[in-house]
Design a protein around this motif. Sequence first.
Motif, short mmCIF file in Angstrom:
data_model
loop_
_atom_site.label_atom_id
_atom_site.label_comp_id
_atom_site.label_asym_id
_atom_site.label_seq_id
_atom_site.Cartn_x
_atom_site.Cartn_y
_atom_site.Cartn_z
N ARG A 39 0.86 -1.20 0.00
CA ARG A 39 0.00 0.00 0.00
C ARG A 39 0.89 1.24 0.00
O ARG A 39 1.51 1.59 1.00
N ILE A 40 0.99 1.88 -1.14
CA ILE A 40 1.78 3.11 -1.27
C ILE A 40 1.02 4.11 -2.12
O ILE A 40 0.12 3.76 -2.89
N ASP A 41 1.40 5.37 -1.99
CA ASP A 41 0.84 6.44 -2.80
C ASP A 41 1.97 7.00 -3.65
O ASP A 41 2.77 7.81 -3.18
N PRO A 42 2.11 6.56 -4.91
CA PRO A 42 3.24 6.98 -5.73
C PRO A 42 3.30 8.49 -5.96
O PRO A 42 4.39 9.05 -6.05
N ASP A 43 2.15 9.14 -6.03
CA ASP A 43 2.16 10.59 -6.23
C ASP A 43 2.82 11.31 -5.06
O ASP A 43 3.57 12.27 -5.24
N ALA A 44 2.54 10.83 -3.85
CA ALA A 44 3.13 11.46 -2.66
C ALA A 44 4.63 11.20 -2.56
O ALA A 44 5.33 11.94 -1.86
N LEU A 45 5.13 10.17 -3.25
CA LEU A 45 6.56 9.85 -3.19
C LEU A 45 7.39 10.60 -4.21
O LEU A 45 8.62 10.52 -4.20
N ARG A 46 6.75 11.34 -5.09
CA ARG A 46 7.50 12.12 -6.07
C ARG A 46 8.43 13.11 -5.36
O ARG A 46 8.02 13.78 -4.42
N ALA B 148 -2.08 10.09 6.36
CA ALA B 148 -0.96 11.01 6.65
C ALA B 148 -0.38 11.62 5.39
O ALA B 148 0.33 12.63 5.47
N GLY B 149 -0.63 11.03 4.23
CA GLY B 149 -0.15 11.60 2.97
C GLY B 149 1.36 11.57 2.79
O GLY B 149 1.93 12.42 2.10
N LEU B 150 2.02 10.56 3.39
CA LEU B 150 3.48 10.48 3.33
C LEU B 150 3.99 9.49 2.28
O LEU B 150 5.18 9.26 2.18
N GLY B 151 3.08 8.92 1.51
CA GLY B 151 3.48 8.02 0.43
C GLY B 151 3.56 6.57 0.84
O GLY B 151 3.04 5.68 0.19
N MET B 152 4.25 6.32 1.95
CA MET B 152 4.40 4.99 2.53
C MET B 152 5.02 5.21 3.91
O MET B 152 5.17 6.34 4.35
N ILE B 153 5.35 4.13 4.61
CA ILE B 153 5.94 4.29 5.93
C ILE B 153 7.11 5.26 5.86
O ILE B 153 7.92 5.24 4.93
N ALA B 154 7.19 6.14 6.84
CA ALA B 154 8.13 7.27 6.78
C ALA B 154 9.56 6.88 7.08
O ALA B 154 10.48 7.64 6.76
N PRO C 21 9.70 -3.95 20.57
CA PRO C 21 10.12 -4.14 21.97
C PRO C 21 10.89 -5.43 22.20
O PRO C 21 11.72 -5.51 23.10
N ASP C 22 10.62 -6.45 21.39
CA ASP C 22 11.31 -7.73 21.54
C ASP C 22 12.63 -7.77 20.78
O ASP C 22 13.30 -8.81 20.73
N GLY C 23 13.01 -6.66 20.16
CA GLY C 23 14.24 -6.61 19.39
C GLY C 23 14.07 -6.91 17.92
O GLY C 23 15.05 -6.89 17.16
N SER C 24 12.85 -7.18 17.48
CA SER C 24 12.60 -7.41 16.05
C SER C 24 13.04 -6.20 15.24
O SER C 24 12.87 -5.05 15.66
N ILE C 25 13.60 -6.48 14.07
CA ILE C 25 14.04 -5.42 13.16
C ILE C 25 13.27 -5.58 11.86
O ILE C 25 13.31 -6.66 11.24
N VAL C 26 12.56 -4.54 11.45
CA VAL C 26 11.68 -4.61 10.29
C VAL C 26 12.09 -3.55 9.28
O VAL C 26 12.22 -2.37 9.62
N LYS C 27 12.25 -3.97 8.05
CA LYS C 27 12.62 -3.04 6.97
C LYS C 27 11.40 -2.24 6.54
O LYS C 27 10.30 -2.78 6.42
N GLY C 28 11.58 -0.95 6.30
CA GLY C 28 10.49 -0.08 5.90
C GLY C 28 10.77 0.59 4.56
O GLY C 28 10.95 -0.08 3.55
N ARG C 29 10.82 1.88 4.57
CA ARG C 29 11.01 2.70 3.37
C ARG C 29 12.38 2.40 2.74
O ARG C 29 13.37 2.26 3.44
N PRO C 30 12.46 2.30 1.42
CA PRO C 30 13.77 2.11 0.79
C PRO C 30 14.70 3.27 1.12
O PRO C 30 14.28 4.42 1.20
N VAL C 31 15.98 2.97 1.31
CA VAL C 31 16.91 4.00 1.75
C VAL C 31 17.15 5.06 0.69
O VAL C 31 17.58 6.18 1.01
#
Length: 272
Positions: free
Chosen positions: A37-44, A96-102, A109-119
């Motif tokens: 789920r992303i908003d490509p227009d907001a990612l421009r 929020a209109g940020l395109g995808m996760i910011a 809290p358990d130390g899990s590491i989750v990848k989000g927005r491409p760098v």
Amino acid sequence: MARFLITALAFALLSGPLASDPAALTVPGEQRPPLTRIDPDALRGFRQDRITHITFHHEGFAGTDAALFARASKARMRQSASQRVLNINAYHAGDAGLGMIAYHYVVGPDGSIVKGRPVHLKPATSSTAPGSSQLADFDGHFAVMALGDFGHEHLTDAARLSMVRVMSQAQRLYRVPTVHIQPHKAHATTACPGKHILAEAEALARMVQSYSLQSELAARGCGQITPDGIFGKASQAALDRLRGSAGGGLTRTTTVEAALMHMLNDPGVTCR
């Protein structure tokens, strides 16, 4: 709803980096939920070509409302870190209109590491620049977020170590000076990352520096070190060995930060 489909523009933004983009980063053990789920227009206009800063953030869902925190945190704790990231991504892409996760990475809290927005996409924000009504610009930033509201709670040891691990990976890959590892609040008018993380912001940056130095010393044959962000006797002995090594290119008065940057800028520096 069509804006949440993966269009050609969205695929171009989220797929492999261009030659001018920052190198892709992977953290061992990271989770990768499907962020469809992303908003490509907001990612421009969000493409960034280098990383110069590392910033840390929090979920911050309750503001100053302790009762809301108590209710909302119970519901969140029943979900995995990956599910919470999917929920945040849906909100950031939609209301929020940020395109995808910011954020580029999220820790649980358990130390899990989750990848989000491409760098190669700079972090998004709804916060304003200090003394301005304009949105803060996080061009050149690598953003890590801790799940939770740290106006009301404290980092678990597992979450803290995972934040340090992720920030150290970024520091070493992009050669970010420790002084540029800062809380969100250092760059915007915001309470993020919450008062309890802010209270240890300088200590967190020092832990990242220590973890990075420990990792480099171990990789370069300077000692048997398990990186933990706590610079003890074994770490000091390894650094002294590097300082005394003919191939190290350092003196015994070289500072910890200078030694780290010297190693990051010269992969040939070893104790062997």
